[in-house]
Structure formats: C-alpha cells, structure tokens
Design a protein around this motif. Structure first.
Motif, PDB file in Angstrom:
ATOM      1  N   ALA A   1     -57.763  35.867  49.685  1.00 16.81           N
ATOM      2  CA  ALA A   1     -58.564  35.607  48.694  1.00 16.81           C
ATOM      3  C   ALA A   1     -59.001  37.303  47.881  1.00 16.81           C
ATOM      4  O   ALA A   1     -59.340  37.987  48.697  1.00 16.81           O
ATOM      5  N   ASP A   2     -58.927  37.313  46.715  1.00 15.40           N
ATOM      6  CA  ASP A   2     -59.083  38.352  46.089  1.00 15.40           C
ATOM      7  C   ASP A   2     -60.524  38.131  45.353  1.00 15.40           C
ATOM      8  O   ASP A   2     -60.664  37.626  44.286  1.00 15.40           O
ATOM      9  N   GLY A   3     -61.538  38.768  46.504  1.00 14.16           N
ATOM     10  CA  GLY A   3     -62.875  38.689  45.937  1.00 14.16           C
ATOM     11  C   GLY A   3     -63.778  39.911  45.771  1.00 14.16           C
ATOM     12  O   GLY A   3     -64.535  40.007  45.220  1.00 14.16           O
TER      13      GLY A   3
ATOM     14  N   LYS B   1     -57.137  52.867  46.104  1.00 13.94           N
ATOM     15  CA  LYS B   1     -56.938  53.268  44.774  1.00 13.94           C
ATOM     16  C   LYS B   1     -56.441  52.125  44.003  1.00 13.94           C
ATOM     17  O   LYS B   1     -55.299  51.479  44.141  1.00 13.94           O
ATOM     18  N   THR B   2     -57.285  51.680  43.073  1.00 12.70           N
ATOM     19  CA  THR B   2     -57.132  50.652  42.258  1.00 12.70           C
ATOM     20  C   THR B   2     -56.067  50.980  41.143  1.00 12.70           C
ATOM     21  O   THR B   2     -55.815  52.063  40.503  1.00 12.70           O
ATOM     22  N   SER B   3     -55.606  49.589  40.650  1.00 15.84           N
ATOM     23  CA  SER B   3     -54.389  50.060  39.658  1.00 15.84           C
ATOM     24  C   SER B   3     -54.783  50.219  38.178  1.00 15.84           C
ATOM     25  O   SER B   3     -54.098  50.502  37.451  1.00 15.84           O
TER      26      SER B   3
ATOM     27  N   ALA C   1     -54.989  48.110  53.125  1.00 17.33           N
ATOM     28  CA  ALA C   1     -55.683  48.820  51.922  1.00 17.33           C
ATOM     29  C   ALA C   1     -54.994  48.174  50.717  1.00 17.33           C
ATOM     30  O   ALA C   1     -54.152  47.808  50.707  1.00 17.33           O
ATOM     31  N   VAL C   2     -55.801  48.351  49.476  1.00 18.16           N
ATOM     32  CA  VAL C   2     -55.326  48.121  48.088  1.00 18.16           C
ATOM     33  C   VAL C   2     -54.964  49.531  47.314  1.00 18.16           C
ATOM     34  O   VAL C   2     -55.698  50.283  47.475  1.00 18.16           O
ATOM     35  N   VAL C   3     -53.546  49.640  47.035  1.00 16.65           N
ATOM     36  CA  VAL C   3     -53.151  50.690  46.286  1.00 16.65           C
ATOM     37  C   VAL C   3     -52.422  50.391  45.222  1.00 16.65           C
ATOM     38  O   VAL C   3     -51.347  49.694  45.285  1.00 16.65           O
TER      39      VAL C   3
ATOM     40  N   VAL D   1     -50.165  45.768  47.027  1.00 17.47           N
ATOM     41  CA  VAL D   1     -49.796  46.770  45.895  1.00 17.47           C
ATOM     42  C   VAL D   1     -50.025  45.740  44.649  1.00 17.47           C
ATOM     43  O   VAL D   1     -48.964  44.934  44.326  1.00 17.47           O
ATOM     44  N   PRO D   2     -50.991  45.645  43.855  1.00 21.04           N
ATOM     45  CA  PRO D   2     -51.276  45.041  42.664  1.00 21.04           C
ATOM     46  C   PRO D   2     -50.621  45.986  41.674  1.00 21.04           C
ATOM     47  O   PRO D   2     -50.726  47.172  41.842  1.00 21.04           O
ATOM     48  N   GLY D   3     -50.416  45.632  40.474  1.00 20.40           N
ATOM     49  CA  GLY D   3     -49.840  46.150  39.389  1.00 20.40           C
ATOM     50  C   GLY D   3     -48.538  45.984  38.933  1.00 20.40           C
ATOM     51  O   GLY D   3     -48.075  46.787  37.992  1.00 20.40           O
ATOM     52  N   TYR D   4     -47.621  45.450  39.656  1.00 27.39           N
ATOM     53  CA  TYR D   4     -46.215  45.416  39.453  1.00 27.39           C
ATOM     54  C   TYR D   4     -46.231  44.218  38.321  1.00 27.39           C
ATOM     55  O   TYR D   4     -47.005  43.455  38.068  1.00 27.39           O
ATOM     56  N   GLY D   5     -44.972  44.341  37.350  1.00 26.33           N
ATOM     57  CA  GLY D   5     -45.192  43.388  36.271  1.00 26.33           C
ATOM     58  C   GLY D   5     -45.795  43.711  35.104  1.00 26.33           C
ATOM     59  O   GLY D   5     -45.698  44.606  34.474  1.00 26.33           O
TER      60      GLY D   5
ATOM     61  N   VAL E   1     -46.333  43.192  47.804  1.00 24.28           N
ATOM     62  CA  VAL E   1     -46.558  43.555  46.419  1.00 24.28           C
ATOM     63  C   VAL E   1     -46.927  42.389  45.695  1.00 24.28           C
ATOM     64  O   VAL E   1     -46.317  41.152  45.736  1.00 24.28           O
ATOM     65  N   ASN E   2     -47.961  42.342  44.953  1.00 23.34           N
ATOM     66  CA  ASN E   2     -48.676  41.184  44.187  1.00 23.34           C
ATOM     67  C   ASN E   2     -48.088  41.176  42.709  1.00 23.34           C
ATOM     68  O   ASN E   2     -47.927  42.091  42.041  1.00 23.34           O
ATOM     69  N   ALA E   3     -47.860  40.034  42.084  1.00 21.42           N
ATOM     70  CA  ALA E   3     -47.680  39.531  40.434  1.00 21.42           C
ATOM     71  C   ALA E   3     -48.318  38.503  40.341  1.00 21.42           C
ATOM     72  O   ALA E   3     -48.181  37.502  40.995  1.00 21.42           O
ATOM     73  N   SER E   4     -49.461  38.589  39.201  1.00 20.15           N
ATOM     74  CA  SER E   4     -49.890  37.270  39.028  1.00 20.15           C
ATOM     75  C   SER E   4     -49.207  36.688  37.722  1.00 20.15           C
ATOM     76  O   SER E   4     -48.524  35.752  37.602  1.00 20.15           O
ATOM     77  N   ARG E   5     -49.678  37.310  36.578  1.00 21.01           N
ATOM     78  CA  ARG E   5     -49.223  36.955  35.107  1.00 21.01           C
ATOM     79  C   ARG E   5     -47.739  36.801  35.212  1.00 21.01           C
ATOM     80  O   ARG E   5     -47.270  35.988  34.756  1.00 21.01           O
TER      81      ARG E   5
HETATM   82  O1  LIG Z   1     -56.173  47.260  41.940  1.00 18.15           O
HETATM   83  C1  LIG Z   1     -56.276  46.148  41.879  1.00 18.15           C
HETATM   84  C2  LIG Z   1     -56.892  45.451  42.470  1.00 18.15           C
HETATM   85  C3  LIG Z   1     -56.787  43.882  42.310  1.00 18.15           C
HETATM   86  N1  LIG Z   1     -55.912  43.441  41.207  1.00 18.15           N
HETATM   87  C4  LIG Z   1     -55.739  42.068  40.932  1.00 18.15           C
HETATM   88  O2  LIG Z   1     -54.527  41.901  41.043  1.00 18.15           O
HETATM   89  C5  LIG Z   1     -54.181  41.002  40.070  1.00 18.15           C
HETATM   90  C6  LIG Z   1     -52.845  41.452  39.230  1.00 18.15           C
HETATM   91  O3  LIG Z   1     -52.632  40.668  38.324  1.00 18.15           O
HETATM   92  P1  LIG Z   1     -51.429  41.166  37.140  1.00 18.15           P
HETATM   93  O4  LIG Z   1     -51.499  39.745  36.199  1.00 18.15           O
HETATM   94  O5  LIG Z   1     -50.238  40.911  38.087  1.00 18.15           O
HETATM   95  O6  LIG Z   1     -51.568  42.109  36.466  1.00 18.15           O
HETATM   96  C7  LIG Z   1     -55.400  40.456  39.354  1.00 18.15           C
HETATM   97  O7  LIG Z   1     -55.753  39.374  40.185  1.00 18.15           O
HETATM   98  C8  LIG Z   1     -56.202  41.595  39.544  1.00 18.15           C
HETATM   99  O8  LIG Z   1     -57.642  41.096  39.648  1.00 18.15           O
HETATM  100  C9  LIG Z   1     -55.693  44.297  40.399  1.00 18.15           C
HETATM  101  O9  LIG Z   1     -54.841  44.425  39.342  1.00 18.15           O
HETATM  102  N2  LIG Z   1     -55.693  45.810  40.660  1.00 18.15           N
END
Ligand SMILES: O=c1ccn([C@@H]2O[C@H](COP(=O)(O)O)[C@@H](O)[C@H]2O)c(=O)[nH]1
Length: 312
Positions: free
Chosen positions: A103-105, A171-173, A217-219, A241-245, A267-271
């Motif tokens: 959960a990303d809160g 270190k946020t993206s 950690a989130v980087v 790791v968010p910020g890919y894509g 590694v996270n990708a959402s959109r």
């Molecule tokens: O440093 C951060 C921490 C969290 N996020 C979150 O990850 C996703 C990224 O979404 P994309 O669509 O892949 O860009 C989103 O939920 C952010 O709130 C982040 O981007 N950076």
C-alpha cells in the motif's frame, strides 16, 4: 517474514517488478465506466465500481507473471468512502490471486497516531479487550521518515507481530526531491544519506534468510547516481524503485538499485502498465476491450527489459 515472501515471489516469477494500481478515471476504458455508471449512477459509487472492475481485470491478467501490486491510496481516497471500499476490495482480490500488496500511503505522524495508521494498514484495530480486527491488511506500507524513530517504531512493531513490511522514503523520484533530501548536513552527508543510515538501523531486527530486512527503502529510478550510493549504504534494505516508464527512468537507471545477485530491488510502474492499451507501443495490437492484455504485454516487456539490464 515479509521480505522473504517478497523475494521468494520475485524469484519464483523471475520478475523484480511491481505494478502500480493508480486508477484515475481517465485511465479506465469507457465500456467499464459506462457499465458501472449505468448500474450504480454517475456518482462516487459508480466511479468506485469502475475502479474495482478495472483493477480486477488487471490483476487477473498479471497475477501469474507479476509478484506484487502497489495501489496508491490517493487514487482511492479521492472517491471518499466508496473509494476506500474499492481499495479494500482491490487489496483482498490481489491477495486472493496470490499477489503481494504494497500500500503506497506514505503515512506517518507522532507515535500514537502512527500506531493508528499502522493498525489500519498493517496490524489490527482493537475493538474490545479480546477483539482485534485486521482492516486493510496490506502486506507492506510506504512510510515517511520525517518525524524520526517514534513515528516509525509502531510500524516496525507491527512488522514483527504480523509479518509485514515497510518502505521508508529515502530519495524520491520527483523533480523537487533534492530541495530537502539533498541538503548537506554538518556531518558532510546529505539528508537522504542520513535517512539511509537510519533505515539500516531500523531494519536490524527484521532481517530474513536472504540478509534483507522487512524495513526497505524508496529510491526513485530518476536518480541513478544517488541509487548507486544508496545501494552501498543500505546493504540490508530492499529498494522499492518508482519512476520507471512514465517518469522517464530506464532499465539501466534502475539496475543501480540491485545487488550482484539480481536481488535487492523491486521496480514499480503504474501508468505505463495501466494505460498500455493507449500507448504507441501497444495501441495498434490491442483494442480497448483488451486493455488487460495490453497491460500484460507491457508487464512482460518491462520484466525482460529489467532482467536484461541486471543480468549483464
Ligand atoms: O518517489 C516516489 C514515491 C512514490 N511514487 C509513486 O509511484 C507511482 C509511480 O507512478 P508512474 O505512473 O509509474 O509514474 C505513483 O503511485 C507515485 O505516487 C513515485 O512516483 N515516486
């Protein structure tokens, strides 16, 4: 413990990625929204039903190849109670399908309030002396370190009690992350490096069989040079790791967050996954009716892209 379950799932699927479920209505195919609005009205309930339908389609299409999902709370809270119910159902459905839920809160507050956040997302809520009730029951939660250890300890206690995990913002993206996080302290280190030291300290008692801790950690993928430093500084912290894509991070960028064994990061990708059906890469191959198949194709492309970068 959480971190061992996460690493086992990553290894089993040979896939160090997590799909973000950030279901803005603009991202949801028209046919899903029309059906939900017809059945529940053009209102918050209709919107929440569309979100559930959309998320379930994605989860069904991804659960055998992707180890985890990361729903970001903001995209549910914006629809009020109905949105929170959609969040709850999304968590439940993903877990039923064998996925790990982060959960990303980015929660935190003073200790007593942090206890309540932790009870809601990771632990259990006390109803009466002998009744403790799990609420959202995610597997892990992102947390903010800004209040120091008394805001983090309640989460760590629940990680121990209930086999859960946390990912601390280091270190946020985002573009302005350096405004505070890069400030050099009188110790000659930046704030993000100091937070990294705290993450190592906070995670000491939660290390599992792979040597990694349930305190991660989130980087951001958008800061590869800092990721290189942080991978060395936090030897026991798994890095989300968010910020890919969509934010421009590449497989080469995220590779710095992994260790020599191809572990150490997810590694996270959402959109880029949710909206694959609208993207230049996939829109000619998948119609909107097959949005989930397009997401699956993009998830496979992302997995192979990252595996190729970390295994060379
Ligand atoms: O440093 C951060 C921490 C969290 N996020 C979150 O990850 C996703 C990224 O979404 P994309 O669509 O892949 O860009 C989103 O939920 C952010 O709130 C982040 O981007 N950076």
């Amino acid at each position: 413990m959480f971190i061992d379950l996460l690493i086992d799932a990553i290894k089993e699927k040979d896939n160090p990625t997590v799909v973000g479920l950030d279901p803005k209505l603009d991202f949801i195919p028209q046919f899903i929204k029309e059906k939900a609005f017809k059945e529940h009205g053009v209102n918050l309930k209709g919107a929440a039903q569309a979100i559930i339908e959309f998320n379930k389609g994605l989860i069904d299409a991804l659960c055998d190849i992707v180890p985890a999902v990361k729903p970001q709370l903001a995209y549910y809270e914006m629809y009020g109670i109905e949105g929170l119910m959609a969040f709850e159902q999304t968590v439940k459905y993903a877990k039923e399908k064998g996925m790990i839920v982060i959960a990303d809160g980015k929660r935190n507050d003073i200790g007593t309030t942090a206890e309540s956040y932790s009870a809601g997302f990771l632990g259990k809520t006390l109803i009466s002396e002998d009744v403790l009730q799990p609420v959202f029951d995610a597997d892990a939660l992102t947390v903010n370190p800004y209040l120091g250890v008394d805001g983090i300890k309640p989460f760590i206690d629940d990680c121990k009690r209930y086999q859960k995990g946390i990912f601390v913002l280091v270190k946020t993206s985002n573009k302005s992350s350096g405004q505070l996080q890069d400030i050099l302290t009188d110790k000659g280190k930046s704030i993000y490096e100091i937070v990294a030291e705290l993450v190592e300290e906070w995670g000491k008692s939660l290390r599992g069989k792979y040597g990694y801790s349930s305190v991660g950690a989130v980087v951001g993928a958008t800061y590869p040079n800092q990721a290189k430093i942080l991978r060395k500084a936090m030897k026991h912290a798994y890095i989300l790791v968010p910020g890919y894509g969509a934010q421009g991070g590449t497989a080469r960028d995220v590779a710095h967050s992994f260790d020599g064994e191809g572990l150490g990061a997810i590694v996270n990708a959402s959109r880029s996954i949710m909206c694959a059906y609208m993207s230049d890469n996939w829109k000619d191959q998948y119609s909107v009716d097959n949005y989930a198949d397009a997401s699956r194709a993009e998830a496979i492309r992302m997995r192979d892209d990252i595996n190729a970068a970390i295994k060379t």
